[in-house]
Design a protein around this motif. Structure first.
Motif, short mmCIF file in Angstrom:
data_model
loop_
_atom_site.label_atom_id
_atom_site.label_comp_id
_atom_site.label_asym_id
_atom_site.label_seq_id
_atom_site.Cartn_x
_atom_site.Cartn_y
_atom_site.Cartn_z
N ASP A 137 0.84 -1.20 0.00
CA ASP A 137 0.00 0.00 0.00
C ASP A 137 0.88 1.26 0.00
OD1 ASP A 137 -2.21 -1.61 0.05
OD2 ASP A 137 -2.71 -1.25 2.15
N LYS A 138 1.93 1.25 0.81
CA LYS A 138 2.83 2.40 0.92
C LYS A 138 3.53 2.69 -0.40
CE LYS A 138 6.96 3.93 3.43
NZ LYS A 138 8.01 3.52 4.39
N LEU A 139 3.96 1.63 -1.10
CA LEU A 139 4.69 1.80 -2.36
C LEU A 139 3.74 1.91 -3.56
CD1 LEU A 139 7.54 -0.81 -1.75
CD2 LEU A 139 7.75 1.68 -1.72
N LYS A 140 2.44 1.92 -3.29
CA LYS A 140 1.41 2.01 -4.33
C LYS A 140 1.49 0.86 -5.34
CE LYS A 140 0.47 6.93 -3.92
NZ LYS A 140 0.32 8.23 -4.61
N LEU A 141 1.64 -0.33 -4.76
CA LEU A 141 1.51 -1.58 -5.52
C LEU A 141 0.13 -2.15 -5.22
CD1 LEU A 141 4.99 -3.22 -4.89
CD2 LEU A 141 4.00 -2.89 -7.15
N SER A 142 -0.50 -2.76 -6.21
CA SER A 142 -1.87 -3.25 -6.00
C SER A 142 -1.89 -4.47 -5.09
CB SER A 142 -2.51 -3.60 -7.35
OG SER A 142 -1.90 -4.74 -7.91
N ARG A 143 -2.96 -4.59 -4.33
CA ARG A 143 -3.14 -5.78 -3.50
C ARG A 143 -3.40 -7.01 -4.38
NH1 ARG A 143 -6.61 -3.94 1.85
NH2 ARG A 143 -5.11 -2.38 2.61
N GLN A 144 -3.93 -6.78 -5.58
CA GLN A 144 -4.10 -7.88 -6.53
C GLN A 144 -2.75 -8.51 -6.86
OE1 GLN A 144 -5.58 -4.88 -6.69
NE2 GLN A 144 -7.35 -4.86 -8.08
N LYS A 145 -1.72 -7.65 -6.99
CA LYS A 145 -0.38 -8.17 -7.28
C LYS A 145 0.14 -9.00 -6.12
CE LYS A 145 2.04 -7.44 -10.34
NZ LYS A 145 3.06 -6.43 -10.57
N LEU A 146 -0.09 -8.54 -4.89
CA LEU A 146 0.35 -9.30 -3.71
C LEU A 146 -0.37 -10.65 -3.65
CD1 LEU A 146 1.88 -9.58 -1.06
CD2 LEU A 146 0.06 -8.27 0.07
N ALA A 147 -1.68 -10.65 -3.92
CA ALA A 147 -2.44 -11.91 -3.91
C ALA A 147 -1.90 -12.87 -4.97
CB ALA A 147 -3.93 -11.63 -4.17
N ALA A 222 -2.45 -5.09 -15.15
CA ALA A 222 -1.87 -3.79 -15.52
C ALA A 222 -2.82 -2.66 -15.14
CB ALA A 222 -1.58 -3.76 -17.02
N GLU A 223 -4.12 -2.90 -15.31
CA GLU A 223 -5.12 -1.89 -14.94
C GLU A 223 -5.13 -1.70 -13.41
OE1 GLU A 223 -8.76 -3.42 -16.49
OE2 GLU A 223 -8.01 -3.50 -18.56
N ALA A 224 -5.01 -2.81 -12.67
CA ALA A 224 -4.99 -2.73 -11.21
C ALA A 224 -3.76 -1.96 -10.73
CB ALA A 224 -5.00 -4.14 -10.62
N GLU A 225 -2.62 -2.17 -11.38
CA GLU A 225 -1.40 -1.46 -11.01
C GLU A 225 -1.53 0.03 -11.31
OE1 GLU A 225 1.83 -2.83 -9.60
OE2 GLU A 225 0.03 -3.86 -8.94
N LYS A 227 -4.30 1.75 -11.27
CA LYS A 227 -5.20 2.30 -10.24
C LYS A 227 -4.46 2.45 -8.90
CE LYS A 227 -9.62 0.70 -12.13
NZ LYS A 227 -10.79 -0.19 -11.93
N ALA A 228 -3.60 1.48 -8.61
CA ALA A 228 -2.85 1.54 -7.35
C ALA A 228 -1.94 2.76 -7.31
CB ALA A 228 -2.03 0.26 -7.17
N LYS A 229 -1.38 3.13 -8.47
CA LYS A 229 -0.54 4.33 -8.55
C LYS A 229 -1.33 5.58 -8.17
CE LYS A 229 2.74 2.78 -12.09
NZ LYS A 229 3.20 2.97 -13.50
N GLN A 230 -2.64 5.53 -8.44
CA GLN A 230 -3.51 6.66 -8.12
C GLN A 230 -4.07 6.56 -6.69
OE1 GLN A 230 -6.54 6.67 -11.16
NE2 GLN A 230 -5.04 6.38 -12.80
N GLY A 231 -3.66 5.49 -5.99
CA GLY A 231 -4.11 5.31 -4.62
C GLY A 231 -5.43 4.59 -4.48
#
Length: 505
Positions: A137-147, A222-225, A227-231
């Motif tokens: 979350d801090k680095l603005k990586l998606s939780r989908q990527k972690l899953a 890629a879309e999730a990432e 969005k994660a960049k935008q918080g």
């Protein structure tokens, strides 16, 4: 039955039908066993059930090999429960995060953590996920990527290791078939030689660093990432987990028990020449059981010494973990019984006879992979898939001289592939839960990667059916790297064109 006919397939058909409709492999296996006993002994419900217990289930339990496998699984279950409830995994993962400062490092460190916590496929998401979630979350990586990362390092890693629950379970199924066919291959030898043909497992593991280092995201991920960049976070509504943590827990809780386990194994097996000389299965299982027991004693003692859990509390966790293996034991016993019933009915002989009538030997691995994937996807259970498919595929491989180890690898890979694609699979649910990600979002973003790996694996099994060589695995990994690169570039170009069009409008 001297001349088996198509009716010999009835128990298998019933097993599949019930497994798929109820999504419960235990119900399917029991239905298949019961129908087979009825076919052999006639219809009389009370008498049939008595015969099923006395002549089919009990002999499986009293068989020395089967009993050894179940005892070993119980010891493994107790140890895994201790590991999951010691807080050591979280302490280890937190140490790994100390050097993390970039998105790439965050992905690689969570991947590395998932590989190191190899002892429990279901525990990995609940150990690694909560630790790395705030960092992502801090680095603005998606939780989908972690899953996606923890799902790619749970079952795919566990299925490659012969001395944990996955390997012991699979070897138990293999040995039953080898004994029935009276062939001189040990379960250990077959499992180890099938490892290079577990294409999907390797593809699932190695796609993570490939995507992380080269930033090769594509599809919904890629879309999730973006969005994660935008918080924007696709959070799970149930964002809390009942994971055990303790301020006194140490990373040594992971390494010390594993070190003790290795010492016990070396002390008991090295004098017998292992691994350079083959040791009997009973000796190997006894050594493994001893290793897991002393590793558990070590962990219970460490937790008590550091004030993480009282001695009595640690023992209770251990005993509860032993009890949690009951369902696995039930699946194994029913699978062994179904195999025994099938032998009396001539199921394997009939399938082999039909295969010899014109089925090309080189196609067996690919077909086994596809069928296993379908069953696993529909039931959400890779273990149940192995119990159904291995008793069918192994006799067929011997009958038409198909590449045995590629066929075994195909069943294991297919079960894993279907499990990865299935929205109802335990690992899918736990990976999304551990990462705090919406379950459907995890399923949606992981699916393109799973389908890509599954497609490469399918082609690889066609090739391995002709050339049973570990070189096929290397070719598969190279193909994966090329395809991921092309897909990521294509997706990037598509996004760029879309942005240009929006700008013009």
């Amino acid at each position: 039955m001297d001349q088996p006919d198509i009716t010999a397939l009835i128990p298998i058909v019933i097993t599949l039908a019930l497994s798929l409709t109820t999504r419960n492999v235990v119900i399917g296996l029991f239905g298949g066993v019961f129908s087979g006993v009825v076919m052999l002994n006639g219809i009389a419900p009370l008498d049939t059930f008595g015969t099923l217990v006395k002549d089919y289930l009990v002999p499986q339990l009293t068989d020395s090999y089967n009993a050894g496998v179940i005892v070993l699984l119980v010891f493994i279950g107790g140890f895994v429960a201790l590991m999951e409830k010691s807080g050591g995994g979280q302490a280890f993962a937190l140490k790994v995060t100390h050097w993390v400062s970039t998105k790439c490092r965050a992905q690689i460190s969570s991947w590395f953590g998932g590989i190191l916590i190899f002892f429990s496929d279901l525990g990995t998401p609940l150990i690694v996920g909560p630790v790395f979630r705030p960092l992502f979350d801090k680095l603005k990586l998606s939780r989908q990527k972690l899953a996606f990362i923890i799902d790619s390092t749970s079952s795919p890693v566990a299925i490659l290791i012969p001395f944990i629950g996955w390997g012991v379970y699979i070897m138990g199924l293999l040995q039953k078939e080898f004994s029935a066919l009276e062939v001189g291959i040990s379960d250990w030898e077959a499992f180890v030689k099938a490892i290079p043909f577990q294409f999907y497992a390797f593809l699932a593991i190695f796609i993570v660093p490939l995507v992380a280092i080269k930033k090769l995201d594509f599809g919904p991920m890629a879309e999730a990432e973006a969005k994660a960049k935008q918080g924007i976070i696709a959070a799970n509504t149930q964002d809390t987990l009942n994971t055990f943590t303790h301020k006194n827990a140490k990373a040594s809780f992971v390494f010390a028990p594993l070190f003790v386990m290795a010492l016990v194994l070396v002390a008991m097996l090295a004098p017998l020449g292992f691994p350079f000389e083959q040791v009997s299965g009973s000796v190997f299982r006894a050594a493994l059981s001893s290793a897991y027991f002393f590793a558990a004693i070590t962990l219970i003692s460490l937790m008590a010494f550091y004030g993480v859990r009282k001695l009595s509390d640690g023992i209770n966790v251990y005993l509860k973990g032993m009890g949690n293996m009951m369902q696995v034991a039930i699946i194994l016993i029913l699978a062994w019984t179904l195999s025994s019933v099938g032998k009396e009915l001539g199921t394997a002989a009939y399938i082999a006879e039909q295969a010899q009538a014109g089925f090309p030997y080189w196609l067996v691995p690919a077909v086994a992979f596809l069928l296993s994937a379908i069953i696993s996807f529909a039931t959400g259970s890779s273990w149940g898939t192995f119990a159904i498919m291995l008793p069918l595929v192994i006799p067929t491989a011997f009958a038409i001289d198909a590449p045995l180890f590629a066929c075994i690898g195909a069943v294991l890979s297919g079960g894993l592939f279907g499990d990865h694609c299935s929205p109802i699979s335990e690992t899918t649910i736990l990976s999304s839960t551990g990462s705090g990600c919406d379950q459907f979002e995890h399923f949606r973003t992981q699916l393109p990667y799973a389908l890509l790996n599954g497609s490469i694996a399918l082609v690889s099994f066609i090739v391995a059916g002709v050339v049973e060589s570990p070189i096929v695995l290397i070719a598969a990994l190279i193909s994966q790297a090329c395809l991921v690169y092309v897909l990521a570039k294509w997706h990037s170009r598509k996004q760029q064109l879309h942005s240009e069009l929006e700008t013009q409008v």
